[in-house]
Structures are given as C-alpha cells and as structure tokens.
Design a protein around this motif. Sequence first.
Motif, PDB file in Angstrom:
ATOM      1  N   LEU A  10      52.792  25.670  64.605  1.00  0.00           N
ATOM      2  CA  LEU A  10      53.080  24.875  63.410  1.00  0.00           C
ATOM      3  C   LEU A  10      53.387  25.771  62.220  1.00  0.00           C
ATOM      4  O   LEU A  10      54.314  25.495  61.440  1.00  0.00           O
ATOM      5  CB  LEU A  10      51.886  23.966  63.095  1.00  0.00           C
ATOM      6  N   VAL A  11      52.632  26.849  62.063  1.00  0.00           N
ATOM      7  CA  VAL A  11      52.884  27.790  60.963  1.00  0.00           C
ATOM      8  C   VAL A  11      54.271  28.411  61.111  1.00  0.00           C
ATOM      9  O   VAL A  11      55.024  28.544  60.135  1.00  0.00           O
ATOM     10  CB  VAL A  11      51.793  28.882  60.922  1.00  0.00           C
ATOM     11  N   PHE A  14      56.848  25.731  60.198  1.00  0.00           N
ATOM     12  CA  PHE A  14      56.853  25.468  58.755  1.00  0.00           C
ATOM     13  C   PHE A  14      57.577  26.586  58.008  1.00  0.00           C
ATOM     14  O   PHE A  14      58.411  26.330  57.124  1.00  0.00           O
ATOM     15  CB  PHE A  14      55.420  25.333  58.237  1.00  0.00           C
ATOM     16  N   CYS A  15      57.268  27.831  58.347  1.00  0.00           N
ATOM     17  CA  CYS A  15      57.912  28.977  57.677  1.00  0.00           C
ATOM     18  C   CYS A  15      59.410  29.003  57.965  1.00  0.00           C
ATOM     19  O   CYS A  15      60.209  29.328  57.077  1.00  0.00           O
ATOM     20  CB  CYS A  15      57.252  30.272  58.130  1.00  0.00           C
ATOM     21  N   LEU A  18      61.008  26.421  55.726  1.00  0.00           N
ATOM     22  CA  LEU A  18      61.036  26.874  54.335  1.00  0.00           C
ATOM     23  C   LEU A  18      62.160  27.875  54.105  1.00  0.00           C
ATOM     24  O   LEU A  18      62.897  27.793  53.109  1.00  0.00           O
ATOM     25  CB  LEU A  18      59.689  27.506  53.977  1.00  0.00           C
TER      26      LEU A  18
END
Length: 382
Positions: A10-11, A14-15, A18
């Motif tokens: 998930l990280v 997400f990155c 972004l």
Amino acid sequence: MGQYVELYILVNLFCSGLLLVFVLHSRIGMGATISRRYFVLVIFAVVIFFLSDSIWFAMDHEILPPVWWISVLLNNIYFLAATFSGYLWVMFILTILKSPIIASRRNRIIAFIPVLIHIALCIYNHFDPILFGTKADLTYFRGSLYMLQYVIYYLYMIGVSLYTVVKAFQPENYVERSRYLLVSMFPILPVISGTLQLFYTHIPFNCMAFTLNLTVVYMNELSQQVSLEPLTQLANRKQFMRTLDQAMQTHEDDGQLYLFMMDLDLFKSINDTYGHSEGDNALVQTSEALRRAVRELHQRVTLARYGGDEFAIIATFENPADVQKLKNAIHRELDVQNSQIEQGYQLRMSIGVAQYTPEMHGFKALLDAADEQLFAEKRKNK
C-alpha cells in the motif's frame, strides 16, 4: 505477517500515485523544459521500481501466486530501474545547473555506460546467477556480485553530488553557491535508504526516501520557477521587492546596502528595427552579461529583471569602491557580449546607484534615489 505485507504494498502504491500527480502538475510548475523532461523520466523509472518491488513482494509472500520466470523478470526490472533512475538523476541535476557537460552527446553516452554494464550483467546472470537467483522452490538468493548493482547506483548518486559540491566552491558560482549545496544533498537520503533496505527488507525504506526526496526536489524547483522571470531566469519583480525589503531591515544602519537600477539604451529601436523576437534575445544577452559581471566581485547579490528593459541589483558592499568596480564590470561584460551578437545593434546600459541610509523611509525612497541617478546618466548618455 499478511498485514505488514499489505501495508508494504500500500505504501508503494500510494507513493507511486503521488509521484504521478507530480508528473501531471509539472507541466504547469516547470513548463515544457529539458529539466522537466528528465524529472518526469526519473519519476517514471522510480514508479517502475516501486511497482516491480510491490509485485515481487506480493509473490514472495504468496499474496499473489508465485511464478518463477515472472519473479526473475521483476528482479531484473527492479535493479535496472534503480540504475536507470540514477542516470536520469545525473542528467536532471546537470540540466538544472546548466552544466556544459550535458551539452555534449559524447558525455551523455559515457554517463550511460554503467547502465549498459548493468544490462550486460543481468543478461549474463540468466546463465550464471552472479547477481541474484531463484531456486526451484522459488526461494530468492543473492549472488556473489549482488552488491555491484548498488555500487553502480551509488556511483551515479554520489558522483553527481560530489561534482555539485566542487562546482559550488568555484569562484564563478559564488552567487548561486547555496543552491548548488542544497542540490548536492539530495542524493544523501536515497543512498541511506538503499543501504537500510539491504538489511530490513520488510520495511519500504526506498519507497519513502525516494518519494520524500523527489517531493523536496519538486517543491524546490517550483519555488525557483515562481521567483524567476521566465525569459531571463533572473529574479522577478515580486522576488526583488521581497529581497529588497529584507535587505533594508538587515542593513538599516550600516550603510552597506546599495541598489543598482539599470536599463538598456535605445532598446525600443532594437524592437522596431529587428522585431520583438530579437528584442527578447537582447534581454537574454544582457542578463548573461550581468551574471558574469556580478560573479567577478565574488559577492552575494540579487540580480533581477525589474520590468521591460529594466534590471536591478541588490548588493551589500563594505568597500564603497566596489560600486564602481561592479559598474565597470557590467560595461566590460556587455562589450564581450556585443562581440557575439550577429545583428547590427550594440548593448549599452545606463546605471543608477543609490546607497541606503537611515533617513530613507521605505523602499520607495531608495528606488526613487536610484531612479534619479539612472535618469541623470541616461541624459548624459544621450
């Protein structure tokens, strides 16, 4: 176990999202420039790096069904994307610093050689797992030359950082030294994160560090664009007024603050005779001459385009004789620039200088004093 695997993925996602937002917004923030092109390519390489890592991590922890050849492919993509991002990062930094190195196609090819070496190693690794491998039961292992992949990446990141530090302390870059030093620190975080990721494979250090680093870079470049005038890349009027106000507060009583107001002589005739495109070129040529002139003094100054054909310099001098030195340097560098202009006109400037004193209340008084000297010199020149 499953929870931290899902969080890791998930990280990464997400990155990635972004960074892709930065790509969409960079057209507005950075314009259609070469530096933007390299910045976007860096982001794409990093996103591929994140996504390949996420898919492999999911397969390694059986969130996705493990497939041997996909696992091998993802590992190759992961490391090659990191190396390629290092190469693109070098190109990006050299571009925003306007380094002459990048202008040479030969130099760009030489800089790409480590990427080619890494590609060759990955191909050879298919026959002899010297970098990494996957056993029949899909267990991943590191080969004898595994660390070489990190060395290649670090070579790019540390190399461009050292180059930037060296450039920062060269006399001609005195004015922009602080920016050079700031840029030189950008690779530090990715290098640290890459090292930590070697030992703590279940924590997405690379993902967080790369994203934070690129966010800082993007914000820094966006700030540069907001404060710079597009044509000449000098400080714009808003930034000039902000800097002048701060300088007046700092040097309220010491008599060391000087304001130079300048404009091109007969600029209207250049536009009327050669067209507005050549007029823009004249302004760019003038800005280049001014940059060289202020570098000669090795003093920290603010050089701005005030508007139209008007330029301004905010300078602090302990020795009043430096005022005349700077004026002489400006006229001398304009003569050098004139020798490179193919059209029939010559660049000449009228310069007015005012010293800030405690009796002046507000920057309007200082601007009026500098303008008065400017108009006096223009009348004399005519």
